[in-house]
Design a protein around this motif. Structure first.
Motif, PDB file in Angstrom:
ATOM      1  N   ARG A  36       0.830  -1.203   0.000  1.00  0.00           N
ATOM      2  CA  ARG A  36       0.000   0.000   0.000  1.00  0.00           C
ATOM      3  C   ARG A  36       0.869   1.259   0.000  1.00  0.00           C
ATOM      4  NH1 ARG A  36      -5.365  -0.750   2.576  1.00  0.00           N
ATOM      5  NH2 ARG A  36      -5.747  -2.988   2.714  1.00  0.00           N
ATOM      6  N   GLY A  37       0.602   2.150  -0.923  1.00  0.00           N
ATOM      7  CA  GLY A  37       1.311   3.415  -0.977  1.00  0.00           C
ATOM      8  C   GLY A  37       2.703   3.347  -1.564  1.00  0.00           C
ATOM      9  N   CYS A  38       3.152   2.162  -1.994  1.00  0.00           N
ATOM     10  CA  CYS A  38       4.496   1.997  -2.546  1.00  0.00           C
ATOM     11  C   CYS A  38       4.438   1.949  -4.081  1.00  0.00           C
ATOM     12  CB  CYS A  38       5.131   0.717  -2.010  1.00  0.00           C
ATOM     13  SG  CYS A  38       5.385   0.732  -0.228  1.00  0.00           S
ATOM     14  N   ALA A  39       5.623   1.925  -4.689  1.00  0.00           N
ATOM     15  CA  ALA A  39       5.741   1.829  -6.146  1.00  0.00           C
ATOM     16  C   ALA A  39       4.958   2.935  -6.847  1.00  0.00           C
ATOM     17  CB  ALA A  39       5.298   0.446  -6.639  1.00  0.00           C
ATOM     18  N   ARG A  40       5.005   4.126  -6.241  1.00  0.00           N
ATOM     19  CA  ARG A  40       4.371   5.313  -6.828  1.00  0.00           C
ATOM     20  C   ARG A  40       2.856   5.206  -6.925  1.00  0.00           C
ATOM     21  NH1 ARG A  40       8.753   5.777 -11.766  1.00  0.00           N
ATOM     22  NH2 ARG A  40      10.596   5.990 -10.445  1.00  0.00           N
ATOM     23  N   THR A  41       2.265   4.360  -6.083  1.00  0.00           N
ATOM     24  CA  THR A  41       0.808   4.266  -6.044  1.00  0.00           C
ATOM     25  C   THR A  41       0.274   5.134  -4.907  1.00  0.00           C
ATOM     26  OG1 THR A  41       0.872   2.315  -4.599  1.00  0.00           O
ATOM     27  CG2 THR A  41       0.828   1.933  -6.975  1.00  0.00           C
ATOM     28  N   ARG A  42      -0.973   5.504  -5.007  1.00  0.00           N
ATOM     29  CA  ARG A  42      -1.597   6.333  -3.982  1.00  0.00           C
ATOM     30  C   ARG A  42      -2.419   5.463  -3.042  1.00  0.00           C
ATOM     31  NH1 ARG A  42      -1.981  11.793  -5.203  1.00  0.00           N
ATOM     32  NH2 ARG A  42      -2.681  11.917  -3.018  1.00  0.00           N
ATOM     33  N   LEU A  43      -2.461   5.881  -1.776  1.00  0.00           N
ATOM     34  CA  LEU A  43      -3.323   5.215  -0.817  1.00  0.00           C
ATOM     35  C   LEU A  43      -4.776   5.580  -1.104  1.00  0.00           C
ATOM     36  CD1 LEU A  43      -1.495   5.686   2.622  1.00  0.00           C
ATOM     37  CD2 LEU A  43      -1.818   3.547   1.384  1.00  0.00           C
ATOM     38  N   THR A  44      -5.645   4.595  -1.039  1.00  0.00           N
ATOM     39  CA  THR A  44      -7.073   4.861  -1.200  1.00  0.00           C
ATOM     40  C   THR A  44      -7.812   4.731   0.129  1.00  0.00           C
ATOM     41  OG1 THR A  44      -7.438   2.537  -1.818  1.00  0.00           O
ATOM     42  CG2 THR A  44      -7.087   4.112  -3.601  1.00  0.00           C
ATOM     43  N   THR A  45      -7.132   4.168   1.139  1.00  0.00           N
ATOM     44  CA  THR A  45      -7.653   4.139   2.507  1.00  0.00           C
ATOM     45  C   THR A  45      -6.515   4.549   3.426  1.00  0.00           C
ATOM     46  OG1 THR A  45      -7.029   1.846   3.042  1.00  0.00           O
ATOM     47  CG2 THR A  45      -9.109   2.172   1.879  1.00  0.00           C
ATOM     48  N   TYR A  46      -6.820   4.888   4.662  1.00  0.00           N
ATOM     49  CA  TYR A  46      -5.772   5.344   5.576  1.00  0.00           C
ATOM     50  C   TYR A  46      -4.858   4.212   6.045  1.00  0.00           C
ATOM     51  CZ  TYR A  46      -8.729   3.569   9.404  1.00  0.00           C
ATOM     52  OH  TYR A  46      -9.472   2.767  10.221  1.00  0.00           O
ATOM     53  N   ARG A  47      -5.313   2.974   5.898  1.00  0.00           N
ATOM     54  CA  ARG A  47      -4.486   1.852   6.340  1.00  0.00           C
ATOM     55  C   ARG A  47      -3.240   1.713   5.471  1.00  0.00           C
ATOM     56  NH1 ARG A  47      -6.227  -4.476   5.878  1.00  0.00           N
ATOM     57  NH2 ARG A  47      -4.169  -5.350   6.238  1.00  0.00           N
ATOM     58  N   GLN A  48      -2.077   1.536   6.118  1.00  0.00           N
ATOM     59  CA  GLN A  48      -0.817   1.415   5.401  1.00  0.00           C
ATOM     60  C   GLN A  48      -0.209   0.031   5.624  1.00  0.00           C
ATOM     61  OE1 GLN A  48       1.662   5.132   5.871  1.00  0.00           O
ATOM     62  NE2 GLN A  48       0.001   5.598   7.289  1.00  0.00           N
ATOM     63  N   ASN A  49       0.831  -0.249   4.836  1.00  0.00           N
ATOM     64  CA  ASN A  49       1.514  -1.529   5.019  1.00  0.00           C
ATOM     65  C   ASN A  49       2.397  -1.467   6.257  1.00  0.00           C
ATOM     66  OD1 ASN A  49       3.188   0.297   3.158  1.00  0.00           O
ATOM     67  ND2 ASN A  49       4.707  -1.189   3.822  1.00  0.00           N
ATOM     68  N   ASN A  50       2.638  -2.625   6.837  1.00  0.00           N
ATOM     69  CA  ASN A  50       3.592  -2.729   7.936  1.00  0.00           C
ATOM     70  C   ASN A  50       4.210  -4.115   7.924  1.00  0.00           C
ATOM     71  OD1 ASN A  50       1.912  -4.571   9.618  1.00  0.00           O
ATOM     72  ND2 ASN A  50       0.581  -2.774   9.833  1.00  0.00           N
ATOM     73  N   ALA A  51       5.091  -4.397   8.866  1.00  0.00           N
ATOM     74  CA  ALA A  51       5.844  -5.650   8.877  1.00  0.00           C
ATOM     75  C   ALA A  51       5.109  -6.778   9.573  1.00  0.00           C
ATOM     76  CB  ALA A  51       7.201  -5.428   9.554  1.00  0.00           C
ATOM     77  N   VAL A  52       3.873  -6.533  10.020  1.00  0.00           N
ATOM     78  CA  VAL A  52       3.133  -7.517  10.816  1.00  0.00           C
ATOM     79  C   VAL A  52       1.958  -8.118  10.047  1.00  0.00           C
ATOM     80  CG1 VAL A  52       1.791  -7.871  12.926  1.00  0.00           C
ATOM     81  CG2 VAL A  52       3.787  -6.366  12.959  1.00  0.00           C
ATOM     82  N   ASN A  53       1.200  -7.289   9.360  1.00  0.00           N
ATOM     83  CA  ASN A  53      -0.079  -7.699   8.790  1.00  0.00           C
ATOM     84  C   ASN A  53       0.091  -8.411   7.454  1.00  0.00           C
ATOM     85  OD1 ASN A  53      -2.751  -7.755   7.690  1.00  0.00           O
ATOM     86  ND2 ASN A  53      -3.323  -6.120   9.093  1.00  0.00           N
ATOM     87  N   THR A  54      -0.380  -9.647   7.385  1.00  0.00           N
ATOM     88  CA  THR A  54      -0.278 -10.446   6.157  1.00  0.00           C
ATOM     89  C   THR A  54      -1.595 -10.513   5.388  1.00  0.00           C
ATOM     90  OG1 THR A  54      -0.785 -12.480   7.393  1.00  0.00           O
ATOM     91  CG2 THR A  54       1.544 -11.901   7.128  1.00  0.00           C
ATOM     92  N   ASP A  55      -2.591  -9.747   5.802  1.00  0.00           N
ATOM     93  CA  ASP A  55      -3.925  -9.859   5.198  1.00  0.00           C
ATOM     94  C   ASP A  55      -3.934  -9.492   3.714  1.00  0.00           C
ATOM     95  OD1 ASP A  55      -4.975 -10.726   7.553  1.00  0.00           O
ATOM     96  OD2 ASP A  55      -5.891  -8.821   8.120  1.00  0.00           O
ATOM     97  N   ASP A  56      -3.171  -8.476   3.336  1.00  0.00           N
ATOM     98  CA  ASP A  56      -3.169  -8.071   1.926  1.00  0.00           C
ATOM     99  C   ASP A  56      -2.625  -9.187   1.042  1.00  0.00           C
ATOM    100  OD1 ASP A  56      -4.269  -5.636   2.457  1.00  0.00           O
ATOM    101  OD2 ASP A  56      -2.403  -4.503   2.303  1.00  0.00           O
ATOM    102  N   PHE A  57      -1.529  -9.808   1.484  1.00  0.00           N
ATOM    103  CA  PHE A  57      -0.955 -10.901   0.696  1.00  0.00           C
ATOM    104  C   PHE A  57      -1.911 -12.086   0.653  1.00  0.00           C
ATOM    105  CE2 PHE A  57       1.825 -14.681   0.230  1.00  0.00           C
ATOM    106  CZ  PHE A  57       2.309 -14.388  -1.035  1.00  0.00           C
ATOM    107  N   ARG A  58      -2.560 -12.369   1.763  1.00  0.00           N
ATOM    108  CA  ARG A  58      -3.530 -13.470   1.805  1.00  0.00           C
ATOM    109  C   ARG A  58      -4.668 -13.217   0.813  1.00  0.00           C
ATOM    110  NH1 ARG A  58      -3.692 -13.479   6.571  1.00  0.00           N
ATOM    111  NH2 ARG A  58      -2.534 -15.381   7.076  1.00  0.00           N
ATOM    112  N   GLU A  59      -5.113 -11.979   0.736  1.00  0.00           N
ATOM    113  CA  GLU A  59      -6.189 -11.635  -0.198  1.00  0.00           C
ATOM    114  C   GLU A  59      -5.742 -11.822  -1.644  1.00  0.00           C
ATOM    115  OE1 GLU A  59      -9.073  -7.820  -1.299  1.00  0.00           O
ATOM    116  OE2 GLU A  59      -7.985  -7.879   0.605  1.00  0.00           O
ATOM    117  N   VAL A  60      -4.492 -11.462  -1.940  1.00  0.00           N
ATOM    118  CA  VAL A  60      -3.971 -11.648  -3.293  1.00  0.00           C
ATOM    119  C   VAL A  60      -3.908 -13.133  -3.646  1.00  0.00           C
ATOM    120  CG1 VAL A  60      -1.920 -11.416  -4.741  1.00  0.00           C
ATOM    121  CG2 VAL A  60      -2.665  -9.493  -3.348  1.00  0.00           C
ATOM    122  N   VAL A  61      -3.378 -13.948  -2.737  1.00  0.00           N
ATOM    123  CA  VAL A  61      -3.276 -15.390  -2.987  1.00  0.00           C
ATOM    124  C   VAL A  61      -4.665 -15.999  -3.184  1.00  0.00           C
ATOM    125  CG1 VAL A  61      -2.599 -17.618  -1.997  1.00  0.00           C
ATOM    126  CG2 VAL A  61      -1.087 -15.641  -1.757  1.00  0.00           C
TER     127      VAL A  61
END
Length: 273
Positions: A36-61
């Motif tokens: 989230r927010g990396c690779a020149r992309t914009r955040l669409t929600t206030y939630r950002q990436n961190n070193a703990v939460n794996t939910d985004d990767f789980r959703e992609v898989v």
């Protein structure tokens, strides 16, 4: 999955994608998840990436497996992405939807990494720490409207005045991730705690001279007792480098392709009547 603040534009990711797509034994289609927010992309929600939460990767898989139910899905992570991939594989255990996972330059113990990064030396003081600090602050500036509307009480001027990585962590990262102290955050992010739970074929490639993910953080004891895991250590390679040859190329490209081809072959044999 890329490293901190990285993305699909990174050279090593594009090289791996090209190598796997052109492999003669097990050609692959390649998907890169940008944080989230990396690779020149914009955040669409206030939630950002961190070193703990794996939910985004789980959703992609989960999304890939739903769209291509007959496909074998392999996960490859680089640096912080390797740590999150490891944590995800451990959380999922034997129910993991990935056929196998590969972690490159994984920072298994982020507390060790933090101490290493905060030590004073030429590389840290003039390259690593300023670069990471500037990258995180640039992400904030690019997405400040969304971030400041999160209701988490961020101090815009205090964030801008951060001089060190410790300042960024204290004023920005910890508050965003919902942790009170550095120790609490880094202990929660420690992917070494999940090696023993990995239930799929898992390959980790690290270098003994890596100054960012030092060998002291590698959980050798847990690798020894989990038969699903393989740890490959090279004498040289630095962090994500691993260059070899008179015309330098990334050494682990063939190793990754061979591991994927082997995993694909084994899974197909297991599935055959």
């Amino acid at each position: 999955m890329s490293g901190i603040a990285g993305g699909s534009k990174e050279y090593h990711i594009r090289c791996v994608a090209k190598r796997l797509a052109s492999d003669k034994v097990a050609p692959c289609r390649f998907v890169c998840m940008n944080f989230r927010g990396c690779a020149r992309t914009r955040l669409t929600t206030y939630r950002q990436n961190n070193a703990v939460n794996t939910d985004d990767f789980r959703e992609v898989v989960n999304s890939i497996c739903e769209r291509f139910p007959g496909a074998l899905v392999f996960g490859i992570g680089f640096s912080l992405g390797a740590s999150l991939l490891t944590k995800y594989a451990g959380e999922e255990g034997e129910s993991c939807k990935l056929a196998a996972a590969i972690a490159i330059s994984c920072p298994f113990d982020l507390t060790v990494v933090r101490h290493m990064m905060n030590s004073s030396n030429i590389l840290n003081d003039y390259l690593f720490k300023p670069l990471i600090r500037k990258t995180l602050l640039r992400q904030f500036e690019r997405n400040k409207d969304v971030i400041l509307s999160s209701g988490k009480g961020f101090d815009e001027e205090a964030i801008r005045q951060c001089k060190t990585m410790a300042d960024v962590e204290r004023i920005f990262v910890l508050k965003d991730a919902g942790f009170s102290t550095n120790d609490e955050y880094y202990n929660a992010a420690c992917s070494a705690n999940y090696i023993g739970r990995v239930g799929i074929p898992y390959l980790a490639i690290n270098s003994l001279d890596d100054k960012i993910t030092p060998v002291q953080g590698i959980p050798f004891d847990k690798f020894k007792v989990n038969r699903n895991t393989v740890l490959a250590l090279t004498e040289h390679g630095g962090h994500l480098g691993f260059l070899t040859g008179l015309q330098p190329r990334i050494w682990y490209l063939d190793a990754v392709a061979e591991f994927v081809a082997l995993g694909a072959g084994v899974r197909r044999l297991e599935a055959s009547p």
